[in-house]
Design a protein around this motif. Structure first.
Motif, PDB file in Angstrom:
ATOM      1  N   ILE A  16       0.829  -1.209   0.000  1.00 36.00           N
ATOM      2  CA  ILE A  16       0.000   0.000   0.000  1.00 36.00           C
ATOM      3  C   ILE A  16       0.864   1.259   0.000  1.00 36.00           C
ATOM      4  CG2 ILE A  16      -1.553   1.367   1.441  1.00 36.00           C
ATOM      5  CD1 ILE A  16      -3.083  -1.110   2.061  1.00 36.00           C
ATOM      6  N   VAL A  17       1.893   1.280   0.844  1.00 32.15           N
ATOM      7  CA  VAL A  17       2.784   2.432   0.922  1.00 32.15           C
ATOM      8  C   VAL A  17       4.055   2.117   0.152  1.00 32.15           C
ATOM      9  CG1 VAL A  17       4.083   3.963   2.427  1.00 32.15           C
ATOM     10  CG2 VAL A  17       1.841   3.112   3.148  1.00 32.15           C
ATOM     11  N   ASN A  18       4.233   2.773  -0.978  1.00 30.84           N
ATOM     12  CA  ASN A  18       5.417   2.575  -1.813  1.00 30.84           C
ATOM     13  C   ASN A  18       6.255   3.854  -1.756  1.00 30.84           C
ATOM     14  OD1 ASN A  18       7.288   1.639  -3.608  1.00 30.84           O
ATOM     15  ND2 ASN A  18       6.019   1.994  -5.425  1.00 30.84           N
ATOM     16  N   PHE A  19       7.199   3.900  -0.817  1.00 34.34           N
ATOM     17  CA  PHE A  19       7.955   5.122  -0.567  1.00 34.34           C
ATOM     18  C   PHE A  19       9.427   4.928  -0.893  1.00 34.34           C
ATOM     19  CE2 PHE A  19      10.589   7.607   2.453  1.00 34.34           C
ATOM     20  CZ  PHE A  19      10.268   8.890   2.001  1.00 34.34           C
ATOM     21  N   THR A  20       9.982   5.869  -1.643  1.00 35.22           N
ATOM     22  CA  THR A  20      11.417   5.890  -1.935  1.00 35.22           C
ATOM     23  C   THR A  20      11.988   7.202  -1.427  1.00 35.22           C
ATOM     24  OG1 THR A  20      11.096   4.561  -3.930  1.00 35.22           O
ATOM     25  CG2 THR A  20      13.168   5.797  -3.735  1.00 35.22           C
ATOM     26  N   PRO A  21      12.960   7.173  -0.505  1.00 31.12           N
ATOM     27  CA  PRO A  21      13.532   8.420   0.015  1.00 31.12           C
ATOM     28  C   PRO A  21      14.086   9.280  -1.118  1.00 31.12           C
ATOM     29  CG  PRO A  21      14.239   6.552   1.343  1.00 31.12           C
ATOM     30  CD  PRO A  21      13.556   5.986   0.133  1.00 31.12           C
ATOM     31  N   LEU A  48       9.729   6.129  13.986  1.00 25.73           N
ATOM     32  CA  LEU A  48      10.759   5.803  12.997  1.00 25.73           C
ATOM     33  C   LEU A  48      10.227   4.812  11.967  1.00 25.73           C
ATOM     34  CD1 LEU A  48      13.676   6.160  12.070  1.00 25.73           C
ATOM     35  CD2 LEU A  48      14.314   4.257  13.571  1.00 25.73           C
ATOM     36  N   PHE A  49       9.457   3.830  12.412  1.00 24.90           N
ATOM     37  CA  PHE A  49       8.870   2.852  11.491  1.00 24.90           C
ATOM     38  C   PHE A  49       8.038   3.561  10.429  1.00 24.90           C
ATOM     39  CE2 PHE A  49       5.353   0.218  10.119  1.00 24.90           C
ATOM     40  CZ  PHE A  49       5.948  -1.008   9.827  1.00 24.90           C
ATOM     41  N   LEU A  50       7.209   4.512  10.859  1.00 25.32           N
ATOM     42  CA  LEU A  50       6.345   5.207   9.910  1.00 25.32           C
ATOM     43  C   LEU A  50       7.144   6.142   9.010  1.00 25.32           C
ATOM     44  CD1 LEU A  50       3.341   6.017  12.286  1.00 25.32           C
ATOM     45  CD2 LEU A  50       3.438   4.261  10.511  1.00 25.32           C
ATOM     46  N   LEU A  51       8.125   6.855   9.584  1.00 24.01           N
ATOM     47  CA  LEU A  51       8.914   7.786   8.778  1.00 24.01           C
ATOM     48  C   LEU A  51       9.639   7.062   7.653  1.00 24.01           C
ATOM     49  CD1 LEU A  51       9.925  10.677   8.369  1.00 24.01           C
ATOM     50  CD2 LEU A  51      11.801  10.157   9.948  1.00 24.01           C
ATOM     51  N   GLU A  52      10.162   5.877   7.927  1.00 19.83           N
ATOM     52  CA  GLU A  52      10.870   5.118   6.900  1.00 19.83           C
ATOM     53  C   GLU A  52       9.939   4.676   5.766  1.00 19.83           C
ATOM     54  OE1 GLU A  52      12.614   2.063   9.278  1.00 19.83           O
ATOM     55  OE2 GLU A  52      14.519   3.143   9.503  1.00 19.83           O
ATOM     56  N   ARG A  53       8.646   4.810   5.982  1.00 19.13           N
ATOM     57  CA  ARG A  53       7.664   4.479   4.942  1.00 19.13           C
ATOM     58  C   ARG A  53       6.982   5.731   4.393  1.00 19.13           C
ATOM     59  NH1 ARG A  53       8.974   0.762   8.120  1.00 19.13           N
ATOM     60  NH2 ARG A  53       8.896  -1.464   7.559  1.00 19.13           N
ATOM     61  N   GLY A  54       7.618   6.873   4.642  1.00 19.77           N
ATOM     62  CA  GLY A  54       7.106   8.121   4.086  1.00 19.77           C
ATOM     63  C   GLY A  54       5.943   8.713   4.836  1.00 19.77           C
ATOM     64  N   CYS A  79       7.141  13.583   2.725  1.00 19.16           N
ATOM     65  CA  CYS A  79       6.227  12.591   3.293  1.00 19.16           C
ATOM     66  C   CYS A  79       4.802  12.956   2.878  1.00 19.16           C
ATOM     67  CB  CYS A  79       6.335  12.568   4.817  1.00 19.16           C
ATOM     68  SG  CYS A  79       7.908  11.937   5.431  1.00 19.16           S
ATOM     69  N   PRO A  80       4.162  12.157   2.059  1.00 18.13           N
ATOM     70  CA  PRO A  80       2.822  12.499   1.566  1.00 18.13           C
ATOM     71  C   PRO A  80       1.715  12.243   2.581  1.00 18.13           C
ATOM     72  CG  PRO A  80       3.523  10.405   0.637  1.00 18.13           C
ATOM     73  CD  PRO A  80       4.696  10.942   1.418  1.00 18.13           C
TER      74      PRO A  80
END
Length: 455
Positions: A16-21, A48-54, A79-80
């Motif tokens: 569901i969350v496709n985040f690339t730094p 931290l868990f959530l931040l790493e996923r944007g 972070c959207p």
């Protein structure tokens, strides 16, 4: 936040969350936010868990520096998605297209009565939250959407639980209808809706007038030049007498103004003129919801600008000191007191060069020595409620620390179930005094120009 973490760990939610730094400068800022999040909240934290996923986060226990970095992650669209409590109701415009409220209630803590308060969101708080969706110049468009989670039917199949859920459902529906009706009524006089910053300024005026007999004609001059410690020597100590609470309100305002100016000056080595300071503070005011929520109160804008100018030109004129206070992350009055022990804390951290190879007992000794330096200050040290259980917890903080960090051969502590439960309730405060030994000492030496490598 735990619910979001658990949901994202479900197999069906993995994609569901496709985040690339991001890369480049924005990537550097994300890395800084991630490092600060790990430093303050811990490697296993929900934040931290959530931040790493944007997914950015914001809540009342978050240190000011990390909160500012999270705001930058939102503002720069790194972070959207944001998961936040109602503490996000005051500040600069943020680019939200959709606001989703899971509750129409706010949970807070009353330090005077020492009890938890659960109360419905006021119309001002709801407007402030809802008004963040689709703000011109902040979001993608000028239209935003605010959704409120309101269950339409009960979910339980257990006979005994059905009456309870029906009552809960009726309460939620009633609260929604009452809020909606109040909002419709207030549409007739939209400019009268207050905001937290406006309420803070009005509180300062009201108490200055009642307690110190400051007249309306003298208020702005008084506000620009008066230090919180002049109003009360107990400023920043958690005292609850009226003058101390007025001083603390002024100190909170000073912290906001100092941060606004310091964040601008970080990119410019030249000193700012008074005209430049006032112009910047005016732009900050115009970007806050206070400007639109209290359009008819021009004096509020002047009060904010005059106080901010006074912070720079009179109360904290030394730029190097302002930088240090900003980096400490406390309000200025508390930051000045903290600076008195920061040198000693810095020395303890500097001596811990062999921390990685030290024994568990030696590692805990480092934290105990730092704890001894800060434990007695109500502003930056250990805080507990004035109850027998919490006072016993504070008296045994060394034992609690050893138990928390799994010190070998330490008898499980606290033995009392009541004290253990109290400690677990207090755990969210721990990162704030762990942080004393790292980020908050970085700006101590040479006006913030030298940092310290720490284990």
């Amino acid at each position: 936040m735990r619910w979001y973490k658990e949901a994202l760990e479900l197999p069906a939610w993995q994609a569901i969350v496709n985040f690339t730094p991001p890369r480049g400068r924005r990537g550097e800022r994300f890395d800084e936010a991630r490092a600060a999040c790990q430093d303050y909240c811990g490697a296993d934290s929900f934040e931290l868990f959530l931040l790493e996923r944007g997914i950015a986060t914001s809540h009342g226990q978050m240190p000011q520096r990390l909160r500012r970095l999270m705001v930058e992650m939102i503002d720069q669209r790194i972070c959207p998605i944001t998961v936040a409590t109602a503490t996000l109701t005051e500040g600069v415009n943020l680019p939200f297209d959709l606001i989703f409220l899971t509750s129409l209630k706010r949970t807070s803590w009353d330090p005077v009565e020492e009890e938890q308060i659960i109360a419905p969101l006021s119309t001002a708080e709801f407007r402030n939250l809802a008004g963040r969706a689709g703000r011109p110049g902040a979001s993608r468009g000028i239209e935003g959407l605010t959704l409120v989670a309101l269950p339409r039917q009960i979910s339980t199949t257990a006979t005994a639980s059905r009456p309870i859920q029906r009552r809960q459902l009726a309460t939620l529906s009633t609260e929604y209808d009452q809020l909606r009706d109040a909002l419709v009524i207030e549409e007739r006089d939209a400019d009268s809706v207050p905001s937290p910053l406006a309420m803070l300024l009005e509180l300062i005026w009201d108490r200055a007038h009642r307690l110190l007999q400051v007249s309306p004609d003298d208020f702005l001059n008084w506000l620009e030049a008066t230090a919180p410690t002049t109003v009360s020597a107990a400023a920043g100590t958690g005292a609850t007498d009226p003058r101390a609470r007025l001083a603390d309100a002024m100190d909170e305002l000073d912290g906001l103004a100092l941060a606004a100016v310091e964040e601008l000056q970080q990119s410019d080595t030249a000193a700012m003129s008074r005209a430049q300071i006032e112009a910047h503070l005016k732009s900050v005011w115009e970007r806050t919801f206070s400007a639109t929520a209290t359009a008819q109160e021009a004096w509020l804008e002047q009060a904010f600008i005059r106080r901010g100018s006074g912070v720079v030109t009179q109360l904290y004129p030394d730029r190097a000191e302002r930088t240090r206070l900003y980096q400490f992350g406390f309000t200025p009055v508390i930051g000045r007191r903290f600076e008195g022990v920061a040198t000693a804390i810095l020395a303890e951290i500097s001596k811990a060069v062999n921390y990685g190879t030290a024994s568990p007992e030696e590692r805990i000794d480092v934290f105990e020595r730092i704890g001894d330096l800060i434990k007695d200050d109500r502003g930056y040290g250990f805080r507990v409620r004035r109850t027998d259980t919490d006072e016993r917890l504070l008296d045994r903080w060394n034992d609690v620390l050893g138990w928390c960090l799994n010190e070998p051969d330490v008898t499980p502590c606290p033995r009392s179930t009541a004290i253990l439960a109290a400690f677990r309730r207090r755990q969210p405060r721990i990162p704030s005094w762990y942080g004393v030994g790292s980020r908050r000492c970085a700006g101590l030496v040479a006006g913030g120009s030298r940092s310290v490598s720490h284990p």
